[in-house]
Design an enzyme around this catalytic site. Structure first.
Site, PDB file in Angstrom:
ATOM      1  N   SER A   1       0.759  -1.017   0.227  1.00  0.00           N
ATOM      2  CA  SER A   1       0.108  -0.264  -0.050  1.00  0.00           C
ATOM      3  C   SER A   1       0.483   1.380   0.122  1.00  0.00           C
ATOM      4  CB  SER A   1      -0.716   0.238   1.142  1.00  0.00           C
ATOM      5  OG  SER A   1      -1.884   1.277   1.448  1.00  0.00           O
TER       6      SER A   1
ATOM      7  N   TYR B   1       0.438  -0.088  10.320  1.00  0.00           N
ATOM      8  CA  TYR B   1      -0.250  -0.489   9.316  1.00  0.00           C
ATOM      9  C   TYR B   1       1.068  -0.395   8.536  1.00  0.00           C
ATOM     10  CZ  TYR B   1      -3.069  -0.419   4.727  1.00  0.00           C
ATOM     11  OH  TYR B   1      -3.551  -0.862   3.764  1.00  0.00           O
TER      12      TYR B   1
END
Length: 302
Positions: free
Chosen positions: A146, A171
């Site tokens: 990501s 994350y």
């Protein structure tokens, strides 16, 4: 030279691609991007194995999709990973797609931070478990990363956030780890790529409060996706492209976005994208592999 781009869908990427006789495995292949990837691969003729922690949810989601096998697997549980055995001798495609985003501080396994454990360590252990089914020159492994990796490289001194937990940095570190995993796996002889699927609203954001999503600019005040967000079918395109496109022959370890190899990031704007140097650093990738092998107790490649 790719003819696809940011708004291509997974089905468009696979139009005319014949995957009959091939075997694919897609973690998280029953929800969000994973579901779209599974449907597209199946539609092109592949047999798709979908490991699932929520077996009944997976079976319902995939009802009517042809050539799909749903098998039990919990990426947060190394015993579950060790017990996993796909019903095929060879895998042509592995897409490490399952993951979590912005969870409150959660510990799994031996006190591991949950994002690092589930998004990275679980997939690391799984790919090692699948070693005998991965064929150099035939198998491609795609790790779903990501643009979130922009926010953090590896926190080598505290990867499990024993000090100062931050759900976005947790994350982000896991997404850097996803990219580095592909870099080193490719160096070990299995063609691998990392992908940024783009900005998409899926069940991945289920634990993020609505007001935070509005503040982040992901949704409008009335709940509609912000301008520039992809549909799940469009978000699934880069992973399916990276798993199948001959344009990536000889380019193993590349970080991809919008159905192309990403350029080095020149800004901190995640919507512009690109890849930060810490996510494609071969020295960091080798260091992460060594750390992951130590933590999980598995290394079938070296």
């Amino acid at each position: 030279m790719t003819t696809y781009g940011a708004w291509s869908t997974a089905d468009e990427v696979l139009a005319g691609v014949d995957l009959r006789g091939s075997n694919a495995l897609v973690t998280g292949g029953y929800s969000g991007l994973g579901l779209e990837i599974t449907r597209a691969l199946s539609g092109a003729g592949a047999r798709v194995i979908v490991p699932a922690r929520r077996m009944e949810v997976a079976r319902r989601a995939l009802l009517g999709t042809e050539r799909v096998d749903v098998l039990a697997l919990d990426l947060a549980d190394l015993a579950s990973v060790r017990d996993f055995s796909p019903p095929v001798a060879t895998l042509d495609i592995v897409i490490a797609n399952a993951g979590i985003m912005a969870w409150p501080e959660t510990r799994v396994g031996d006190g591991w931070e949950a994002h690092f454990a589930i998004n990275h360590l679980g997939h690391f252990a799984l790919v090692n478990q699948l070693r005998s089914a991965l064929v150099p020159g035939r198998t491609r492994v795609v790790s779903v990363s990501s643009a979130g990796h922009f926010l953090s490289g590896m926190r080598w001194d505290d990867p499990h956030f024993h000090r100062g937990y931050d759900h976005w940095l947790a994350y982000a570190q896991s997404k850097t780890a996803n990219a580095l995993f592909a870099v080193h796996l490719d160096r070990l002889g299995i063609q691998a790529h990392a992908v940024h699927p783009g900005s998409i609203l899926t069940p991945l954001q289920r634990r993020i409060p609505r007001e935070e999503q509005v503040a982040q600019g992901w949704i409008t005040a009335d709940g509609r996706p912000a301008q520039g967000f992809k549909t799940p079918a469009q978000g699934a395109a880069t992973a399916t492209w990276a798993a199948t496109s001959p344009a990536l022959d000889g380019l193993g370890g590349a970080y991809c976005q919008d159905c192309a190899v990403a350029a080095p990031a020149t800004t901190d704007d995640m919507l512009v994208g690109g890849v930060k140097p810490w996510a494609v650093d071969p020295v960091g990738a080798a260091r992460l592999w060594e750390l992951s092998a130590k933590l999980t107790g598995v290394d079938a490649f070296t």
